[in-house]
Scaffold this motif. Structure first.
Motif, PDB file in Angstrom:
ATOM      1  N   UNK A  51      30.356  31.695  44.498  1.00 24.80           N
ATOM      2  CA  UNK A  51      30.765  30.322  44.822  1.00 24.80           C
ATOM      3  C   UNK A  51      29.901  29.321  44.056  1.00 24.80           C
ATOM      4  N   UNK A  52      30.565  28.272  43.538  1.00 18.60           N
ATOM      5  CA  UNK A  52      29.860  27.342  42.670  1.00 18.60           C
ATOM      6  C   UNK A  52      29.469  28.047  41.391  1.00 18.60           C
ATOM      7  N   UNK A  53      30.417  28.831  40.859  1.00 18.24           N
ATOM      8  CA  UNK A  53      30.111  29.744  39.749  1.00 18.24           C
ATOM      9  C   UNK A  53      29.763  29.027  38.463  1.00 18.24           C
ATOM     10  N   UNK A  54      30.121  27.758  38.339  1.00 18.53           N
ATOM     11  CA  UNK A  54      29.782  27.015  37.136  1.00 18.53           C
ATOM     12  C   UNK A  54      30.394  27.623  35.894  1.00 18.53           C
ATOM     13  N   UNK A  55      29.569  27.841  34.893  1.00 21.23           N
ATOM     14  CA  UNK A  55      30.058  28.401  33.631  1.00 21.23           C
ATOM     15  C   UNK A  55      30.046  29.928  33.628  1.00 21.23           C
ATOM     16  N   UNK A  56      29.590  30.526  34.734  1.00 21.88           N
ATOM     17  CA  UNK A  56      29.649  31.981  34.855  1.00 21.88           C
ATOM     18  C   UNK A  56      28.369  32.710  34.517  1.00 21.88           C
ATOM     19  N   UNK A  57      27.237  32.030  34.530  1.00 25.76           N
ATOM     20  CA  UNK A  57      25.983  32.681  34.154  1.00 25.76           C
ATOM     21  C   UNK A  57      25.662  33.831  35.108  1.00 25.76           C
ATOM     22  N   UNK A  58      25.698  33.572  36.415  1.00 18.74           N
ATOM     23  CA  UNK A  58      25.434  34.634  37.379  1.00 18.74           C
ATOM     24  C   UNK A  58      26.621  35.574  37.504  1.00 18.74           C
ATOM     25  N   UNK A  59      27.821  35.028  37.408  1.00 24.23           N
ATOM     26  CA  UNK A  59      29.033  35.846  37.526  1.00 24.23           C
ATOM     27  C   UNK A  59      29.021  36.975  36.505  1.00 24.23           C
ATOM     28  N   UNK A  60      28.603  36.659  35.291  1.00 24.18           N
ATOM     29  CA  UNK A  60      28.576  37.668  34.230  1.00 24.18           C
ATOM     30  C   UNK A  60      27.662  38.838  34.601  1.00 24.18           C
ATOM     31  N   UNK A  61      26.510  38.547  35.194  1.00 31.31           N
ATOM     32  CA  UNK A  61      25.588  39.603  35.586  1.00 31.31           C
ATOM     33  C   UNK A  61      26.161  40.452  36.714  1.00 31.31           C
ATOM     34  N   UNK A  62      26.803  39.800  37.678  1.00 32.66           N
ATOM     35  CA  UNK A  62      27.433  40.526  38.780  1.00 32.66           C
ATOM     36  C   UNK A  62      28.555  41.421  38.268  1.00 32.66           C
ATOM     37  N   UNK A  63      29.303  40.897  37.320  1.00 33.98           N
ATOM     38  CA  UNK A  63      30.398  41.664  36.721  1.00 33.98           C
ATOM     39  C   UNK A  63      29.849  42.894  35.988  1.00 33.98           C
ATOM     40  N   UNK A  64      28.741  42.711  35.265  1.00 35.68           N
ATOM     41  CA  UNK A  64      28.124  43.828  34.543  1.00 35.68           C
ATOM     42  C   UNK A  64      27.624  44.900  35.497  1.00 35.68           C
ATOM     43  N   UNK A  65      27.281  44.515  36.728  1.00 38.14           N
ATOM     44  CA  UNK A  65      26.841  45.476  37.736  1.00 38.14           C
ATOM     45  C   UNK A  65      28.006  46.277  38.322  1.00 38.14           C
ATOM     46  N   UNK A  66      29.213  45.920  37.957  1.00 42.65           N
ATOM     47  CA  UNK A  66      30.362  46.646  38.462  1.00 42.65           C
ATOM     48  C   UNK A  66      30.996  46.039  39.691  1.00 42.65           C
ATOM     49  N   UNK A  67      30.591  44.806  40.047  1.00 41.61           N
ATOM     50  CA  UNK A  67      31.207  44.129  41.185  1.00 41.61           C
ATOM     51  C   UNK A  67      32.616  43.680  40.839  1.00 41.61           C
ATOM     52  N   UNK A  68      33.475  43.647  41.842  1.00 43.63           N
ATOM     53  CA  UNK A  68      34.832  43.114  41.701  1.00 43.63           C
ATOM     54  C   UNK A  68      34.785  41.668  42.172  1.00 43.63           C
ATOM     55  N   UNK A  69      34.872  40.761  41.228  1.00 40.43           N
ATOM     56  CA  UNK A  69      34.511  39.368  41.494  1.00 40.43           C
ATOM     57  C   UNK A  69      35.710  38.442  41.472  1.00 40.43           C
ATOM     58  N   UNK A  70      35.668  37.460  42.376  1.00 40.37           N
ATOM     59  CA  UNK A  70      36.460  36.248  42.235  1.00 40.37           C
ATOM     60  C   UNK A  70      35.458  35.095  42.252  1.00 40.37           C
ATOM     61  N   UNK A  71      35.555  34.233  41.265  1.00 37.38           N
ATOM     62  CA  UNK A  71      34.666  33.081  41.177  1.00 37.38           C
ATOM     63  C   UNK A  71      35.345  31.879  41.817  1.00 37.38           C
ATOM     64  N   UNK A  72      34.551  31.033  42.454  1.00 41.87           N
ATOM     65  CA  UNK A  72      35.043  29.803  43.078  1.00 41.87           C
ATOM     66  C   UNK A  72      34.278  28.646  42.461  1.00 41.87           C
ATOM     67  N   UNK A  73      34.989  27.676  41.888  1.00 42.07           N
ATOM     68  CA  UNK A  73      34.337  26.557  41.200  1.00 42.07           C
ATOM     69  C   UNK A  73      35.168  25.284  41.388  1.00 42.07           C
ATOM     70  N   UNK A  74      34.539  24.172  41.796  1.00 44.29           N
ATOM     71  CA  UNK A  74      35.296  22.942  42.027  1.00 44.29           C
ATOM     72  C   UNK A  74      35.539  22.075  40.796  1.00 44.29           C
ATOM     73  N   UNK A  75      34.720  22.213  39.752  1.00 47.04           N
ATOM     74  CA  UNK A  75      34.756  21.248  38.660  1.00 47.04           C
ATOM     75  C   UNK A  75      35.679  21.616  37.518  1.00 47.04           C
ATOM     76  N   UNK A  76      36.368  20.620  36.968  1.00 46.03           N
ATOM     77  CA  UNK A  76      37.281  20.847  35.846  1.00 46.03           C
ATOM     78  C   UNK A  76      36.552  21.384  34.618  1.00 46.03           C
ATOM     79  N   UNK A  77      35.486  20.675  34.218  1.00 46.71           N
ATOM     80  CA  UNK A  77      34.784  21.059  32.997  1.00 46.71           C
ATOM     81  C   UNK A  77      34.119  22.409  33.103  1.00 46.71           C
ATOM     82  N   UNK A  78      33.520  22.669  34.251  1.00 44.96           N
ATOM     83  CA  UNK A  78      32.857  23.957  34.440  1.00 44.96           C
ATOM     84  C   UNK A  78      33.874  25.095  34.475  1.00 44.96           C
ATOM     85  N   UNK A  79      35.002  24.866  35.128  1.00 41.49           N
ATOM     86  CA  UNK A  79      36.038  25.905  35.192  1.00 41.49           C
ATOM     87  C   UNK A  79      36.584  26.217  33.806  1.00 41.49           C
ATOM     88  N   UNK A  80      36.810  25.189  33.008  1.00 42.76           N
ATOM     89  CA  UNK A  80      37.308  25.402  31.644  1.00 42.76           C
ATOM     90  C   UNK A  80      36.327  26.232  30.827  1.00 42.76           C
TER      91      UNK A  80
END
Length: 253
Positions: A51-80
């Protein structure tokens, strides 16, 4: 200087998403080791809502660990920017106060540098709703290590420049971030780490924080010019050894 309201600071990142992605630090592998230890379960194969994934800095690490992820982000620019960085990871629009996720659908709900933008009176019940029994809420922040001399000096310069005692980056401790989180029993861990980056990257990282983004180009430029001169004396080779402590807290449902 623009008024530094919480709302203006929270929304300021959208216009600087590319700079955020390019210059902000990631996290050490030991952080996710600690998350798994405190949660009592592995990330591999787990369903994770970042949640509040931003540009995906932490999401990328979680994904590399093999987690099945859905990211949640409120901002237009960050989501893009997130979609450019991690095109294979689903991202939905929303925030921690009103998660667009089903009940009992996640093994982990994670917040990297983002929990402090939520209202705990709303975000705690939402996290508990989305977590499965035994699931874990994990919150963490990269905080500049002020036990390091040059970091302490920089912190003092930031405070003097903005005229507020608490304006320095990462000024709020973990206890303050979790004190309004109801009856959750948080276990804490700190993970020190460093990275070496060119001076320009360090300054761009600094300028990507909300206090600078809201201050505007002229004010930020003035501080960055002065900071470049100060850090050139400390790091004459032009490579800055940034020192961090990741503050982690985990609560199991």
């Amino acid at each position: 200087m623009a008024p530094m309201t919480t709302t203006s600071r929270a929304h300021s990142f959208n216009a600087a998403a590319a700079a955020y992605a390019a210059n902000r630090p990631s996290y050490p592998p030991a952080l996710l080791d600690a998350v798994e230890e405190l949660a009592g379960r592995p990330l591999a194969g787990a369903r994770v809502a970042d949640v509040g994934a931003g540009t995906g800095i932490a999401t990328a690490l979680l994904h590399e660990r093999g987690a099945r992820i859905v990211a949640v982000e409120p901002g237009d620019g960050m989501t893009e920017q997130f979609r450019r960085t991690l095109p294979g990871v689903p991202v939905v629009r929303g925030d921690g106060n009103n998660l667009p996720l089903a009940d009992a659908s996640a093994d982990f709900v994670t917040y990297a540098q983002a929990w402090h933008w939520t209202d705990p009176a709303r975000s705690v019940p939402e996290a508990m709703r989305v977590l499965r029994p035994g699931g874990a809420l994990a919150l963490w922040w990269n905080v500049a290590d002020r036990d390091v001399g040059w970091v302490a000096d920089q912190t003092s310069r930031i405070r003097r420049f903005f005229g507020h005692a608490d304006i320095a980056l990462g000024a709020h401790g973990t206890a303050g971030r979790t004190r309004d989180a109801g009856d959750l029993d948080f276990a804490g861990r700190t993970v020190p780490w460093t990275r070496e980056v060119p001076l320009d990257t360090h300054l761009a990282n600094l300028a990507s924080h909300s206090v600078f983004l809201v201050a505007g180009d002229e004010t930020t430029g003035k501080f960055i010019d002065e900071e470049r001169a100060a850090l050139t004396e400390v790091f004459p080779q032009g490579v800055v050894r940034e020192a961090y402590v990741v503050e982690l807290c985990v609560a199991v449902r």
